[in-house]
Write an enzyme that holds these catalytic residues in place. Structure first.
Site, mmCIF file in Angstrom:
data_model
loop_
_atom_site.group_PDB
_atom_site.id
_atom_site.type_symbol
_atom_site.label_atom_id
_atom_site.label_comp_id
_atom_site.label_asym_id
_atom_site.label_seq_id
_atom_site.Cartn_x
_atom_site.Cartn_y
_atom_site.Cartn_z
ATOM 1 N N CYS A 50 45.051 49.465 34.819
ATOM 2 C CA CYS A 50 45.865 48.284 35.136
ATOM 3 C C CYS A 50 46.816 47.934 34.000
ATOM 4 O O CYS A 50 47.642 47.032 34.134
ATOM 5 C CB CYS A 50 44.939 47.098 35.375
ATOM 6 N N ASP A 52 45.726 46.827 31.052
ATOM 7 C CA ASP A 52 45.049 45.925 30.109
ATOM 8 C C ASP A 52 44.435 46.731 28.955
ATOM 9 O O ASP A 52 44.102 47.894 29.117
ATOM 10 C CB ASP A 52 43.964 45.117 30.834
ATOM 11 N N CYS A 76 41.990 40.353 32.015
ATOM 12 C CA CYS A 76 41.639 39.309 32.980
ATOM 13 C C CYS A 76 40.240 38.733 32.740
ATOM 14 O O CYS A 76 39.495 39.203 31.882
ATOM 15 C CB CYS A 76 41.706 39.909 34.376
ATOM 16 N N CYS A 120 37.412 46.439 36.174
ATOM 17 C CA CYS A 120 37.397 45.764 34.869
ATOM 18 C C CYS A 120 36.055 46.023 34.181
ATOM 19 O O CYS A 120 35.995 46.151 32.955
ATOM 20 C CB CYS A 120 37.634 44.267 35.036
HETATM 21 FE FE1 FES Z 1 42.904 44.859 34.075
HETATM 22 FE FE2 FES Z 1 40.876 43.366 34.884
HETATM 23 S S1 FES Z 1 42.811 43.572 35.822
HETATM 24 S S2 FES Z 1 40.921 44.758 33.242
#
Ligand code: FES
Length: 140
Positions: A50, A52, A76, A120
């Site tokens: 994602c 992150d 998130c 995640c």
């Molecule tokens: Fe990227 Fe949760 S949306 S780690």
């Protein structure tokens, strides 16, 4: 009677409505293991699909027992709660036992998080595993 609502009450309500169970919400709000460790034995970073980013800091003792873990996270609520739960699962364990922690173990500790947030959990677990593997191989 006036009931005062704090921002964390509002966040709690929003997360509960989105499908986060109480343990997951508590991990997210408390963020007990967020931050970094000075003189960490290992620092490793992983970027999720994602986009992150998670960075894990590990401190181990002379018997390869995990003394302390911290995460820095750009991500998130699912990522933060999963990482905090992952720390509780590995603290006090040997590095080899910590490698056995899997996504299902973290999910159980969280109680529940929305299905679209399950990746995640994977990111938190993969980051931890990468940190431990790199620690073992001396790549820090
Ligand atoms: Fe990227 Fe949760 S949306 S780690």
């Amino acid at each position: 009677m006036v009931i005062k609502t704090t921002s964390s009450d509002a966040e709690r309500k929003m997360l509960a409505e989105a499908g986060y169970a109480d343990p997951a919400i508590n991990y997210y709000l408390e963020k007990k293991y967020m931050g970094h460790i000075e003189n960490a034995d290992q620092v490793s970073e992983k970027i999720g699909s994602c986009g992150d980013i998670m960075k894990v800091y590990l401190k181990v003792d002379e018997n390869e027992i995990i003394d302390d873990v911290r995460y820095e996270i750009t991500g998130c609520a699912g990522a933060i709660s999963a990482a905090m739960a992952a720390v509780e699962l590995v603290k006090g364990k040997t590095v080899n036992d910590a490698l056995k922690m899997n996504d299902g173990d973290v999910f159980k500790v969280l109680g529940n998080i929305p299905e679209k947030k399950h990746h995640c959990i994977q990111l938190a677990v993969k980051t931890m595993h990468q940190g431990i593997e790199e620690l073992k191989s001396g790549k820090n």
